[in-house]
Design an enzyme around this catalytic site. Structure first.
Site, short mmCIF file in Angstrom:
data_model
loop_
_atom_site.label_atom_id
_atom_site.label_comp_id
_atom_site.label_asym_id
_atom_site.label_seq_id
_atom_site.Cartn_x
_atom_site.Cartn_y
_atom_site.Cartn_z
N TRP A 23 35.47 12.44 -10.00
CA TRP A 23 35.49 13.83 -10.47
C TRP A 23 35.75 13.88 -11.97
CZ3 TRP A 23 33.37 18.13 -10.13
CH2 TRP A 23 33.98 19.37 -10.36
N PHE A 50 41.37 4.41 -17.32
CA PHE A 50 42.34 3.42 -16.84
C PHE A 50 41.56 2.11 -16.73
CE2 PHE A 50 44.25 1.10 -13.27
CZ PHE A 50 45.55 1.00 -13.72
N LYS A 130 44.42 17.59 -7.43
CA LYS A 130 44.83 18.18 -6.16
C LYS A 130 45.99 17.37 -5.59
CE LYS A 130 40.45 20.39 -5.61
NZ LYS A 130 39.12 20.50 -5.01
N LYS A 217 44.14 21.91 1.23
CA LYS A 217 42.89 21.75 1.98
C LYS A 217 42.60 20.28 2.28
CE LYS A 217 40.43 19.98 -1.42
NZ LYS A 217 39.27 19.16 -1.66
N LYS A 310 40.56 7.17 -4.58
CA LYS A 310 41.85 7.38 -3.91
C LYS A 310 41.77 8.51 -2.90
CE LYS A 310 43.97 4.27 -6.34
NZ LYS A 310 44.01 2.96 -5.76
N1 LIG Z 1 36.21 13.40 -6.28
C1 LIG Z 1 36.13 14.67 -5.97
O1 LIG Z 1 35.20 15.10 -5.29
C2 LIG Z 1 37.16 15.63 -6.47
C3 LIG Z 1 36.84 16.98 -6.50
C4 LIG Z 1 37.78 17.88 -6.98
C5 LIG Z 1 39.02 17.40 -7.40
N2 LIG Z 1 39.31 16.08 -7.34
C6 LIG Z 1 40.62 15.64 -7.82
O2 LIG Z 1 40.46 14.96 -9.04
C7 LIG Z 1 41.50 14.00 -9.20
C8 LIG Z 1 40.89 12.69 -9.65
O3 LIG Z 1 40.00 12.22 -8.67
P1 LIG Z 1 38.72 11.35 -9.01
O4 LIG Z 1 37.75 11.62 -7.90
O5 LIG Z 1 38.28 11.61 -10.39
O6 LIG Z 1 39.29 9.86 -8.95
P2 LIG Z 1 38.81 8.65 -7.99
O7 LIG Z 1 39.60 8.66 -6.74
O8 LIG Z 1 37.32 8.63 -7.91
O9 LIG Z 1 39.20 7.36 -8.83
C9 LIG Z 1 40.51 6.89 -8.96
C10 LIG Z 1 40.84 6.86 -10.44
O10 LIG Z 1 42.19 6.48 -10.60
C11 LIG Z 1 42.26 5.47 -11.61
N3 LIG Z 1 43.46 4.69 -11.43
C12 LIG Z 1 43.69 3.66 -10.57
N4 LIG Z 1 44.95 3.19 -10.75
C13 LIG Z 1 45.51 3.95 -11.73
C14 LIG Z 1 46.78 3.97 -12.35
N5 LIG Z 1 47.75 3.12 -11.99
N6 LIG Z 1 47.03 4.90 -13.30
C15 LIG Z 1 46.09 5.80 -13.66
N7 LIG Z 1 44.86 5.83 -13.12
C16 LIG Z 1 44.59 4.92 -12.16
C17 LIG Z 1 40.97 4.70 -11.44
O11 LIG Z 1 40.67 3.95 -12.58
C18 LIG Z 1 40.00 5.85 -11.22
O12 LIG Z 1 39.61 6.41 -12.45
C19 LIG Z 1 42.26 13.94 -7.89
O13 LIG Z 1 43.45 14.67 -7.99
C20 LIG Z 1 41.33 14.63 -6.91
O14 LIG Z 1 42.02 15.28 -5.88
C21 LIG Z 1 38.40 15.18 -6.91
#
Ligand SMILES: NC(=O)c1ccc[n+]([C@@H]2O[C@H](COP(=O)([O-])OP(=O)(O)OC[C@H]3O[C@@H](n4cnc5c(N)ncnc54)[C@H](O)[C@@H]3O)[C@@H](O)[C@H]2O)c1
Length: 372
Positions: A23, A50, A130, A217, A310
């Site tokens: 995201w 990261f 979230k 959610k 994650k």
């Molecule tokens: N993916 C979606 O569809 C979506 C949609 C809306 C909101 N979100 C929210 O966005 C946020 C980020 O999700 P995402 O989908 O971008 O991430 P992701 O789950 O795709 O990726 C995990 C991220 O965490 C990083 N990471 C791993 N270990 C770490 C550490 N120790 N310190 C800092 N970063 C570390 C990784 O490098 C990677 O960038 C979350 O809170 C999620 O709930 C996600």
């Protein structure tokens, strides 16, 4: 911004994105397509990465800057030439006065500790994260954590936006909701940064409601995934989604009396519940969990199925459970409570539909929507 003759004198807003997962990368692409060539914003968008080393030996940040794609978390999508990946957190935020926070929620406290005193004094934040932190004093929403630890105002942006379907990345129509506390003007600036013809953003003055929708959610999505894994069909899933939405609203209003009913009809509410329960990683992993009869843990399945992404729903279910048990509210929120107990193996997946014993004390003859 102002008349043409004054433009050079007025400082442009500079944007950094803190996070670069699935995201996070879509968010960087979205905002970068709006900052480029816009008089209001500086073209460049810095994205904190990261750092990871790819199997080929290249650093992820180098690969992003070489290919203009996040090859690990959003492969095949150009982010925009004005996105610069930066593995140095402090450097990535140094010049920005618009900070977009988008990392898995469990990392935010550590990130804020590192950023304390390192950001511009006129910075504003927005959280796309979230989840919540549970402190002794009670639940702490991530926007509040950012405000408290960094001393900046922080809005939120939530909505029916599953990035890993890559639909938003490929510019398919969707919507999102900004939640703000005080300043409508600041919320409008964020809306300007994120809005696209294919991404409609509206703002409501209910930051806690919007953020709790986005957070809770994910727990409902685990419930929906369990139903899928048990092959119970769409009627059951629809029932679980409705009960889940009812518990989301009731808990949000109990925690914050300012939360508005109307927020649950915005994109961050019912629309996000629907998309997360139909697609999304929480639903998918919970389905796999139920299919293995709970024999493989959520941690194992996260590792197996998500390749570094994650899962938020399981940790959020625990955080919500801590809030409920601290207040003695478990009986009032059977779905939220049951999801946690299933996740930790105290109950079997099939318990997700056993409501008659746990239902709160309300009259079914008057409908259950307003039972709290
Ligand atoms: N993916 C979606 O569809 C979506 C949609 C809306 C909101 N979100 C929210 O966005 C946020 C980020 O999700 P995402 O989908 O971008 O991430 P992701 O789950 O795709 O990726 C995990 C991220 O965490 C990083 N990471 C791993 N270990 C770490 C550490 N120790 N310190 C800092 N970063 C570390 C990784 O490098 C990677 O960038 C979350 O809170 C999620 O709930 C996600």
């Amino acid at each position: 911004m102002g008349e043409a003759g004054h433009e050079a004198a007025v400082e442009q807003f500079r944007v950094s994105v803190v996070g670069s997962g699935n995201w996070g990368s879509v968010a960087a692409k979205l905002v970068a397509s709006n900052t480029i060539g816009h008089p209001f914003f500086h073209d460049e968008v810095r994205m904190w990465v990261f750092e990871e080393v790819l199997p080929c030996g290249e650093k992820l940040s180098d690969a992003i800057n070489r290919t203009n794609e996040n090859v690990k978390y959003l492969n095949g999508v150009k982010l925009g030439k004005n996105v610069v990946a930066d593995p140095d957190l402090e450097n990535a935020v140094r010049e920005a006065n618009m900070l977009v926070f988008v990392t898995p929620h469990q990392f935010m406290e550590g990130i804020c500790k590192r950023l304390g005193g390192k950001i511009r004094s006129d910075a504003e934040g927005i959280s796309l994260i979230k989840g919540m932190e549970v402190k002794k004093e009670g639940p702490c929403m991530i926007s509040k954590l950012i405000t408290d630890m960094l001393g900046i105002n922080c809005c939120v942006l939530m909505g029916a936006n599953i990035a890993n379907e890559a639909r938003i990345a490929f510019e398919k129509f969707s919507e999102a909701t900004i939640g703000y506390k005080h300043s409508k003007e600041v919320a409008q600036r964020w809306a300007k940064l994120f809005s696209q013809s294919y991404f409609l953003v509206s703002a409501v003055q209910d930051i806690e409601g919007v953020e709790l929708c986005g957070t809770l959610k994910n727990v409902v999505a685990i419930a929906a995934g369990l139903v899928d894994g048990l092959d119970m069909g769409n009627n059951t899933k629809a029932a679980i989604m409705r009960i889940g939405l009812r518990e989301m609203r009731a808990l949000s209003k109990r925690l914050f009396s300012s939360v508005k009913d109307s927020t649950f009809f915005e994109s961050c509410g019912v629309a996000d519940v629907i998309t997360t329960c139909l697609g999304g990683r929480n639903r998918r992993v919970a389905e796999a969990f139920a299919r293995t009869g709970g024999k493989k843990s959520f941690n194992e399945l996260e590792e197996e199925l998500l390749q570094g992404q994650k899962l938020q729903g399981v940790s959020t279910a625990k955080e919500v459970y801590d809030v409920l048990s601290h207040r003695g509210w478990q009986g009032l929120f059977p779905l939220l409570t049951t999801v946690h107990k299933i996740c930790i193996g105290l109950l079997p997946p099939s318990a997700i539909v056993e409501y008659s014993e746990h239902a709160p004390n309300f009259s079914l003859f008057e409908g259950s929507a307003e039972c709290y």
